[in-house]
Design a protein around this motif. Structure first.
Motif, short mmCIF file in Angstrom:
data_model
loop_
_atom_site.label_atom_id
_atom_site.label_comp_id
_atom_site.label_asym_id
_atom_site.label_seq_id
_atom_site.Cartn_x
_atom_site.Cartn_y
_atom_site.Cartn_z
N LEU A 233 34.67 47.74 37.21
CA LEU A 233 35.14 46.62 38.04
C LEU A 233 34.09 45.52 38.08
CD1 LEU A 233 37.08 45.22 39.97
CD2 LEU A 233 36.27 46.69 41.82
N GLU A 234 32.83 45.93 38.25
CA GLU A 234 31.75 44.95 38.29
C GLU A 234 31.67 44.17 36.97
OE1 GLU A 234 27.15 45.54 39.25
OE2 GLU A 234 28.47 46.69 40.56
N GLU A 235 31.75 44.92 35.87
CA GLU A 235 31.69 44.31 34.53
C GLU A 235 32.86 43.33 34.33
OE1 GLU A 235 32.64 46.26 30.26
OE2 GLU A 235 31.31 47.47 31.51
N CYS A 236 34.05 43.74 34.78
CA CYS A 236 35.24 42.90 34.57
C CYS A 236 35.21 41.67 35.48
CB CYS A 236 36.51 43.72 34.79
SG CYS A 236 36.77 44.94 33.50
N GLN A 237 34.65 41.82 36.67
CA GLN A 237 34.52 40.64 37.55
C GLN A 237 33.63 39.59 36.88
OE1 GLN A 237 33.38 42.88 41.02
NE2 GLN A 237 35.27 42.38 42.11
N LYS A 238 32.54 40.05 36.26
CA LYS A 238 31.65 39.11 35.55
C LYS A 238 32.39 38.45 34.39
CE LYS A 238 27.31 41.28 36.74
NZ LYS A 238 26.67 42.57 36.43
N ALA A 239 33.15 39.24 33.65
CA ALA A 239 33.89 38.69 32.50
C ALA A 239 34.87 37.63 32.95
CB ALA A 239 34.62 39.82 31.77
N ARG A 240 35.59 37.89 34.04
CA ARG A 240 36.60 36.92 34.51
C ARG A 240 35.95 35.66 35.04
NH1 ARG A 240 39.96 36.36 31.90
NH2 ARG A 240 41.32 35.40 33.40
N GLU A 241 34.74 35.80 35.67
CA GLU A 241 34.03 34.59 36.12
C GLU A 241 33.71 33.69 34.93
OE1 GLU A 241 30.63 35.94 38.40
OE2 GLU A 241 32.00 36.84 39.88
N LEU A 242 33.48 34.30 33.77
CA LEU A 242 33.19 33.53 32.56
C LEU A 242 34.47 33.22 31.76
CD1 LEU A 242 30.07 35.63 31.47
CD2 LEU A 242 30.05 33.32 32.46
N ASP A 243 35.62 33.53 32.37
CA ASP A 243 36.91 33.29 31.74
C ASP A 243 37.10 34.10 30.45
OD1 ASP A 243 39.38 32.13 32.08
OD2 ASP A 243 38.93 30.41 30.80
N ARG A 244 36.46 35.27 30.39
CA ARG A 244 36.62 36.14 29.22
C ARG A 244 37.66 37.20 29.50
NH1 ARG A 244 30.30 37.08 28.34
NH2 ARG A 244 29.82 35.06 27.45
N PRO A 245 38.43 37.62 28.47
CA PRO A 245 39.41 38.69 28.68
C PRO A 245 38.72 40.02 28.96
CG PRO A 245 39.34 38.04 26.36
CD PRO A 245 38.40 37.12 27.08
N THR A 246 39.35 40.85 29.76
CA THR A 246 38.84 42.21 30.00
C THR A 246 39.48 43.20 29.03
OG1 THR A 246 40.57 42.69 31.59
CG2 THR A 246 38.53 41.72 32.45
N LEU A 247 40.40 42.73 28.20
CA LEU A 247 41.08 43.57 27.22
C LEU A 247 40.53 43.25 25.83
CD1 LEU A 247 44.76 43.19 28.48
CD2 LEU A 247 43.01 44.82 29.21
N PRO A 248 40.68 44.14 24.84
CA PRO A 248 41.35 45.43 24.95
C PRO A 248 40.52 46.47 25.71
CG PRO A 248 40.32 45.25 22.81
CD PRO A 248 40.15 43.92 23.48
N SER A 249 41.24 47.47 26.23
CA SER A 249 40.60 48.64 26.79
C SER A 249 40.59 49.72 25.71
CB SER A 249 41.36 49.10 28.03
OG SER A 249 40.70 50.17 28.66
N THR A 250 40.26 50.94 26.08
CA THR A 250 40.39 52.07 25.15
C THR A 250 41.08 53.22 25.88
OG1 THR A 250 38.31 53.13 25.79
CG2 THR A 250 38.19 51.51 24.01
N ILE A 251 41.66 54.12 25.11
CA ILE A 251 42.30 55.30 25.72
C ILE A 251 41.27 56.11 26.51
CG2 ILE A 251 43.34 57.55 25.16
CD1 ILE A 251 45.36 55.23 25.07
N GLY A 252 40.06 56.26 25.96
CA GLY A 252 39.03 57.03 26.67
C GLY A 252 38.71 56.41 28.02
N ARG A 253 38.59 55.08 28.03
CA ARG A 253 38.31 54.38 29.28
C ARG A 253 39.45 54.58 30.28
NH1 ARG A 253 36.65 48.11 29.28
NH2 ARG A 253 34.58 49.03 29.11
N HIS B 19 48.88 41.83 29.63
CA HIS B 19 48.56 41.01 30.81
C HIS B 19 47.13 41.23 31.29
CE1 HIS B 19 52.60 39.44 31.84
NE2 HIS B 19 53.05 40.59 31.35
N GLU B 20 46.54 40.17 31.79
CA GLU B 20 45.21 40.24 32.41
C GLU B 20 45.39 40.58 33.89
OE1 GLU B 20 41.84 39.71 31.00
OE2 GLU B 20 41.71 40.74 32.92
N TYR B 21 45.64 41.86 34.14
CA TYR B 21 45.84 42.34 35.51
C TYR B 21 44.68 43.22 35.96
CZ TYR B 21 50.95 41.26 35.23
OH TYR B 21 52.18 40.66 35.13
N THR B 22 43.61 43.26 35.17
CA THR B 22 42.59 44.29 35.37
C THR B 22 41.98 44.30 36.78
OG1 THR B 22 42.11 44.12 33.02
CG2 THR B 22 40.49 45.27 34.38
N LEU B 23 41.60 43.13 37.29
CA LEU B 23 40.91 43.12 38.59
C LEU B 23 41.79 43.67 39.70
CD1 LEU B 23 38.81 39.81 38.58
CD2 LEU B 23 38.16 42.11 37.83
#
Ligand SMILES: [Zn+2]
Length: 255
Positions: A193-213, A169-173
């Motif tokens: 959060l800032e990076e993901c807000q920009k991605a969502r404004e461009l309709d890009r997925p914020t996933l995948p993430s990584t275990i380290g993140r 799910h795209e629940y990141t924000l």
């Protein structure tokens, strides 16, 4: 090289598509609806080799019957008779081979009791964990206990930092906004959060993430930290990692 792409479905689901070298047959994970997969296969001319299912919820299994009828893929999923169409029922410790890679099955109950995750160790390592671990958060406890979910996340935390994490799910924000409340002082999370807000404004997925993140920013994987325990203590019992996890999960439900 193996690529993994998201097909958006419903409001905020991702159906993950694996393909080798952008050619040949694909494997899809949790097709909650058939149409995005059918469109993808028609657009690319690929065949559907297999389907992986993580748990019984309709938004992960709803496309199964239609895709089986059209393409006859091999379907691997939990040992749960409530899910129609599983060809190979798997559980903790089982291993299978697909797309030239090994996949290990982890039982990860919590969100549901039948929830399993698929780990393929390699370059890169891939973790399909559906509604167990999201970027910045974890799944709701519909059937399982806080102990079960906490244990699943503890096991994930032991995986290599660069393991790619494919939540469903795209629940990141909204997760990261809760994370700010649960752990106010975390500059890595603020930058994300800032990076993901920009991605969502461009309709890009914020996933995948990584275990380290996730280990660095996800409060549900940081319940042994004093700062997270202090925030949780204002909401309920938080005297150790598990009680902190339990309080955080309940707090998120009403956040
Ligand atoms: Zn679910």
């Amino acid at each position: 090289m193996l690529t993994v792409k998201p097909l958006p479905a419903f409001q905020d689901n991702y159906i993950w598509v694996m393909q080798q070298d952008n050619t040949g047959n694909v494997v899809v994970v949790d097709p909650g609806e058939a149409q995005p997969v059918i469109d993808y296969l028609e657009r690319t001319g690929a065949g559907l080799e297999a389907i992986l299912i993580t748990h019984h919820h309709q938004d992960h299994t709803g496309g199964l019957a239609e895709l089986k009828k059209r393409y006859a893929p091999h379907v691997i999923g939990p040992d749960n008779p409530a899910i129609a169409g599983i060809d190979e029922a798997v559980g903790e410790g089982d291993r299978f081979r697909l797309m030239g890679r090994h996949f290990d099955v982890m039982a990860t109950p919590g969100h549901t009791l039948d929830h399993i995750s698929f780990l393929s160790t390699g370059t890169p390592s891939l973790l399909f964990c559906a509604d167990t671990l999201f970027c910045g958060g974890c799944g709701r406890l519909f059937e399982g206990t806080p102990e079960q979910m906490h244990q699943a996340l503890t096991r994930f935390a032991e995986l290599d930092d660069d393991t790619l994490v494919f939540g469903a799910h795209e629940y990141t924000l909204s997760n990261l906004k809760f994370a700010q409340a649960a752990e106010p002082d975390n500059s890595t999370r603020d930058a994300l959060l800032e990076e993901c807000q920009k991605a969502r404004e461009l309709d890009r997925p914020t996933l995948p993430s990584t275990i380290g993140r996730e280990r660095a920013i996800n409060p549900f994987m940081r319940v042994d930290l004093e700062s997270v325990q202090d925030s949780a203590a204002a909401q309920g019992d938080a005297h150790d990692a598990l009680s902190t996890f339990t309080t955080l999960r309940a707090w998120k439900d009403r956040f």
